[in-house]
Design an enzyme around this catalytic site. Sequence first.
Site, short mmCIF file in Angstrom:
data_model
loop_
_atom_site.label_atom_id
_atom_site.label_comp_id
_atom_site.label_asym_id
_atom_site.label_seq_id
_atom_site.Cartn_x
_atom_site.Cartn_y
_atom_site.Cartn_z
N GLU A 72 0.90 -1.16 0.00
CA GLU A 72 0.00 0.00 0.00
C GLU A 72 0.93 1.19 0.00
O GLU A 72 1.64 1.43 0.98
CB GLU A 72 -0.84 0.04 1.29
CG GLU A 72 -1.64 -1.19 1.58
CD GLU A 72 -2.84 -1.32 0.69
OE1 GLU A 72 -3.27 -0.29 0.13
OE2 GLU A 72 -3.33 -2.44 0.53
N CYS A 128 -3.34 8.10 3.66
CA CYS A 128 -3.03 7.50 2.37
C CYS A 128 -4.16 7.73 1.37
O CYS A 128 -3.93 7.70 0.17
CB CYS A 128 -2.77 6.02 2.55
SG CYS A 128 -4.05 5.19 3.48
P1 NAP Z 1 8.83 4.78 4.11
O1 NAP Z 1 10.08 5.51 4.35
O2 NAP Z 1 8.69 4.01 2.88
O3 NAP Z 1 8.59 3.88 5.42
C1 NAP Z 1 7.55 2.98 5.51
C2 NAP Z 1 7.94 1.82 6.40
O4 NAP Z 1 9.02 1.11 5.81
C3 NAP Z 1 8.47 2.25 7.76
O5 NAP Z 1 8.07 1.31 8.72
C4 NAP Z 1 9.96 2.21 7.58
O6 NAP Z 1 10.68 2.06 8.78
C5 NAP Z 1 10.09 0.98 6.72
N1 NAP Z 1 11.34 0.89 5.99
C6 NAP Z 1 12.03 1.89 5.40
N2 NAP Z 1 13.11 1.38 4.79
C7 NAP Z 1 13.11 0.05 5.00
C8 NAP Z 1 13.97 -1.01 4.65
N3 NAP Z 1 15.06 -0.82 3.93
N4 NAP Z 1 13.65 -2.25 5.06
C9 NAP Z 1 12.55 -2.49 5.77
N5 NAP Z 1 11.71 -1.51 6.16
C10 NAP Z 1 11.97 -0.26 5.77
O7 NAP Z 1 7.61 5.74 4.14
P2 NAP Z 1 7.48 7.10 4.90
O8 NAP Z 1 8.18 8.13 4.11
O9 NAP Z 1 7.79 6.94 6.32
O10 NAP Z 1 5.94 7.25 4.72
C11 NAP Z 1 5.37 8.21 3.89
C12 NAP Z 1 4.79 7.59 2.67
O11 NAP Z 1 3.99 6.47 2.97
C13 NAP Z 1 3.90 8.58 2.01
O12 NAP Z 1 4.53 9.03 0.86
C14 NAP Z 1 2.63 7.82 1.69
O13 NAP Z 1 2.33 7.85 0.34
C15 NAP Z 1 2.88 6.42 2.09
N6 NAP Z 1 1.73 5.88 2.80
C16 NAP Z 1 0.90 5.06 2.11
C17 NAP Z 1 -0.18 4.51 2.75
C18 NAP Z 1 -1.10 3.57 2.01
O14 NAP Z 1 -1.92 2.90 2.63
N7 NAP Z 1 -0.99 3.48 0.73
C19 NAP Z 1 -0.42 4.78 4.08
C20 NAP Z 1 0.44 5.62 4.74
C21 NAP Z 1 1.55 6.14 4.09
P3 NAP Z 1 11.47 3.31 9.42
O15 NAP Z 1 10.44 4.29 9.77
O16 NAP Z 1 12.14 2.71 10.59
O17 NAP Z 1 12.39 3.80 8.37
#
Ligand code: NAP
Length: 675
Positions: A257, A296
């Site tokens: 997602e 989201c």
């Molecule tokens: P992100 O950096 O992609 O992080 C999402 C999750 O992935 C976090 O738990 C993060 O942990 C983890 N993660 C990051 N790098 C990883 C790796 N190499 N291995 C395993 N896990 C890893 O996203 P964000 O920037 O925090 O969130 C914002 C984005 O999320 C927004 O752009 C939005 O579009 C999207 N979003 C989508 C939805 C949906 O349902 N479609 C819902 C909410 C948010 P850490 O925090 O520890 O890095």
Amino acid sequence: MTLQTLTSFSGGQWLPPAGERRALHSAITGAPIAEVVGEADVSAMVAYAKDVGGPALRALSFHERASMLKALAKAVMEKKDALYALSYQTGATKADSWIDIEGGAGTLFAYASKGKRELPNAHVLVDGAPEILSREGTFIGQHVYTPLKGVAVHINAYNFPIWGMLEKLGPTLLAGVPAIVKPASSTAYLAEAAFKVLIEAGVLPGGALQFIAGGVGDLFDHLDGQDSIAFTGSACTASKLQSDPRVAREAIKFTAERDSLNASILGPDAAPGTPEFDLFIKEVAKEMTVKAGQKCTAIRRAMVPASHLDAAQEALSARLAKTTVGDPRVDGVRMGALASLGQLDDVRSKVAALSAQNPIVFGDLDGGAFTGDDVSGGAFMSPILMRCERPWEADAVHDVEAFGPVSTLMPYTDAADAIALANRGKGSLAISVFTHDAAAATGFVMGSASHHGRMVFINRDCAKESTGHGSPLPQLVHGGPGRAGGGEEMGGIRGVKHYMQRTALQGSPGMLSKVVGQYLPGAPKDEGERHPFRLKFGELEPGYSITTKDRTITLEDIEHFADFTGDTFYAHMDEDAAAKSPIFGGRVAHGYLILSFAAGLFVDPAPGPVLANYGLDGLRFVKPLKPGETMKATLTVKSKSQRTPEMGEVKWCVDVTSPEGELYASYDLLTMNEV
Ligand code: NAP
């Protein structure tokens, strides 16, 4: 304020703090409020989930697991005050936290209730009807679902730390699969507090649930094809994780997602002055400001008929101007902070890119007045509305998601143009259309449903009770194609099946009946001595059967039934007309008369273990029954599912046939029986 120390919950215990420390900060003040300490032994966690958690969960039936979810939901509700208090630190208002905390508990309640009502009190889920694969019926096929024998890894986003965790856990645990939860770091202190509530509820078997504070290390190296990864977050991280060679090699299920440029469309019929126009303005403003736009499903692109662009901008700006931004603990504040300063920087840079093509028409990217005493270090920003005059010439607005209180208004020329613009987001989680015109709605479904996981039509008839544009619901699918990740979560029992394997079983009806715990056509029947209505729930077994004596239907029966019920349809009453019918070829008995006589033949009338007949499923009238012809009924126990300690549902397969076995009607009869 003492710092909350976050460690991993691994192998049934919280690991002692050791090693590297990483501070987490309040979204309101910017002050440190928690620290993540140490690294988990992820290989041990996977082994514990598979060796201990999985077998323990699989030993429980669907209904036992549903009861477990209900207890977890209750525990969250009992501890909600402490969770609300902590949730402010993520920048959330009370209303935002309601979505996270009570919305999360509500999702578990919904899965508990669906598990009890829609799944059997069993370990195997039968999928669809049996397929007869041979001429004599001695070789059949039946699809079934069984739980995957792996671990579900849940990697969650920071925006709804509790709901995001629980909406994945509900279906996973109901399926009988253990989970390892990895929350997003910036709000992990709230996820951890809620996770502790789940563990302390004391209803989860050991190994059913573990928690990673910090990074996942080499977790993926320990996964295989029985495991799954459900990811919520950015497209960039999703594609990185999804392209991990191990994920491809082992065919590990990967659900994403991710970013979504959700659209909302003011219908072609919804001019200023209509209820739909007002509802649209209200909804766009709401979606921009709830959770400071960090949803989201939030509306990123608001599309209106070109002639209403100015009116929409004016109305939306007036509404946004009423939004008080600041410390969510202060009375009157309607919008809190973004979850972190890092997120604030990210949103600002995205808006800078977007506003190069689309001027800001409401809001101040670099400033704003924020309510509260100590907010200068917080992650606050004002809502930002941009205007995109020529949406076909602008790229960024259809490509860049600013994950904050940000939206862009754009014009469309006609419905086809609106559909094409909506689809230019390359796949989204949710789209809304504000229209009172069913023909327009049909056009949007045919033109745009392919690109969106959920589509909501809002108008004067449903607005009051509508759940709105942005609310994912446990009953409905959450996920979307393309840019949105191509994943699907929840959707009622559909979401449970994502954690199970569907297998096509083939074999003899007798053997497959025993395997699935259901009578399947062609399996041997047990023609018992005692009438099945005299047997208690626990004494009945699938296949237990009686065949009634015969009854011949007369013309008098048909006329009596017609007279008594008022059903004088020509096929029963007019010989000439019925004779001309290509289906009847003469007068025939009412279908409901056949059912009534069948009940008269198989019912054992005295009070006993059958408490009530509460419905029929799958009724088919296969062949007309003419006056002078004879029928009998066969009643066979098809399946059983205990509903309460006192009562259980029995599904009976009823065949109404001629004495020679030619089928007139068939259906499943449902009774509630004493245990
Ligand atoms: P992100 O950096 O992609 O992080 C999402 C999750 O992935 C976090 O738990 C993060 O942990 C983890 N993660 C990051 N790098 C990883 C790796 N190499 N291995 C395993 N896990 C890893 O996203 P964000 O920037 O925090 O969130 C914002 C984005 O999320 C927004 O752009 C939005 O579009 C999207 N979003 C989508 C939805 C949906 O349902 N479609 C819902 C909410 C948010 P850490 O925090 O520890 O890095």
